[in-house]
Design an enzyme around this catalytic site. Structure first.
Site, mmCIF file in Angstrom:
data_model
loop_
_atom_site.group_PDB
_atom_site.id
_atom_site.type_symbol
_atom_site.label_atom_id
_atom_site.label_comp_id
_atom_site.label_asym_id
_atom_site.label_seq_id
_atom_site.Cartn_x
_atom_site.Cartn_y
_atom_site.Cartn_z
ATOM 1 N N CYS A 128 -0.318 2.837 12.401
ATOM 2 C CA CYS A 128 0.333 2.722 13.702
ATOM 3 C C CYS A 128 1.829 3.033 13.604
ATOM 4 O O CYS A 128 2.211 4.153 13.300
ATOM 5 C CB CYS A 128 0.060 1.326 14.274
ATOM 6 S SG CYS A 128 0.380 1.123 16.026
ATOM 7 N N HIS A 129 2.689 2.054 13.851
ATOM 8 C CA HIS A 129 4.141 2.235 13.776
ATOM 9 C C HIS A 129 4.699 1.968 12.373
ATOM 10 O O HIS A 129 5.889 2.174 12.133
ATOM 11 C CB HIS A 129 4.856 1.295 14.760
ATOM 12 C CG HIS A 129 4.652 1.661 16.197
ATOM 13 N ND1 HIS A 129 3.527 1.312 16.893
ATOM 14 C CD2 HIS A 129 5.442 2.341 17.066
ATOM 15 C CE1 HIS A 129 3.619 1.749 18.133
ATOM 16 N NE2 HIS A 129 4.762 2.385 18.270
ATOM 17 N N ALA A 130 3.862 1.507 11.440
ATOM 18 C CA ALA A 130 4.336 1.162 10.089
ATOM 19 C C ALA A 130 4.989 2.330 9.345
ATOM 20 O O ALA A 130 5.860 2.085 8.501
ATOM 21 C CB ALA A 130 3.217 0.562 9.261
ATOM 22 N N TRP B 160 7.374 3.951 10.203
ATOM 23 C CA TRP B 160 8.822 3.766 10.357
ATOM 24 C C TRP B 160 9.415 3.161 9.078
ATOM 25 O O TRP B 160 10.502 3.526 8.653
ATOM 26 C CB TRP B 160 9.121 2.833 11.517
ATOM 27 C CG TRP B 160 9.209 3.457 12.876
ATOM 28 C CD1 TRP B 160 9.389 4.773 13.185
ATOM 29 C CD2 TRP B 160 9.142 2.758 14.113
ATOM 30 N NE1 TRP B 160 9.438 4.930 14.539
ATOM 31 C CE2 TRP B 160 9.287 3.714 15.135
ATOM 32 C CE3 TRP B 160 8.983 1.420 14.459
ATOM 33 C CZ2 TRP B 160 9.281 3.368 16.489
ATOM 34 C CZ3 TRP B 160 8.971 1.081 15.797
ATOM 35 C CH2 TRP B 160 9.121 2.038 16.800
#
Length: 187
Positions: free
Chosen positions: A112-114, A116
């Site tokens: 997902c957003h990990a 980043w």
């Protein structure tokens, strides 16, 4: 595969606001194969999940970042969510831990957003990856090749887009963990 995974330990690094299924599902898949998992948090205190549209359960931490040594673990899992990776990507100790796993050639799985966190750790350049679509441009700007696929594996780095991809994510995480160190995994 269970025999290859016996005795393995996996660190799951998270902070408040992690997407609940992105921690609970990989943890259950790993434990179901006899893998020991530890939830690592910045301060060693419990963290609260985000469960799709509202706050979820609180998860107890097994260790703090200060008490963790990469050499105690065979792989690292980074759940997504919005708040969790946004917090961890600004934490120097979290970024150092991530880099240690890459330098040691150990599997790292981010969903997902990990990614980043991986961008801020400086480990995505030249890598094949996926993520939630809103992070795609960030990955491209950091030098990664982004693919809109349920799971992308690149020399021990496992990435997926969203909770709907967890079955594929968990399967590849288990496969990479069973394979062990990856010589082409790099920081």
């Amino acid at each position: 595969m269970a025999q290859q995974l016996n005795g393995k330990r996996v660190a799951i690094l998270a902070a408040n606001g992690f997407e609940e299924s992105e921690l609970s599902s990989p943890s259950a898949a790993l434990q179901g194969q006899g893998v020991e998992t530890h939830v690592i948090t910045p301060d060693g205190k419990g963290i609260r999940a985000w469960a799709e549209t509202d706050w979820g359960d609180t998860y107890e931490a097994d260790k703090s970042l200060d008490a963790v040594n990469e050499s105690d673990y065979h792989a690292l899992v980074l759940p997504g969510g919005l708040f969790n990776p946004d917090t961890l990507r600004l934490n120097d100790k979290a970024l150092a831990l991530v880099r240690h796993f890459f330098e040691a050639g150990k599997p790292v799985a981010a969903i997902c957003h990990a990614p980043w966190i991986l961008i801020n750790a400086g480990v995505v350049e030249g890598r094949k990856m996926t993520s939630v679509p809103s992070v795609a441009q960030d990955l491209k700007n950091a030098g990664a090749q982004w693919f809109d696929e349920s799971v992308v594996v690149d020399s021990g780095l496992v990435t997926s887009r969203t909770p709907k991809d967890l079955d594929d994510f968990n399967g590849k995480l288990l496969e990479e963990l069973a394979e062990g160190r990856h010589s082409k995994q790099h920081a």
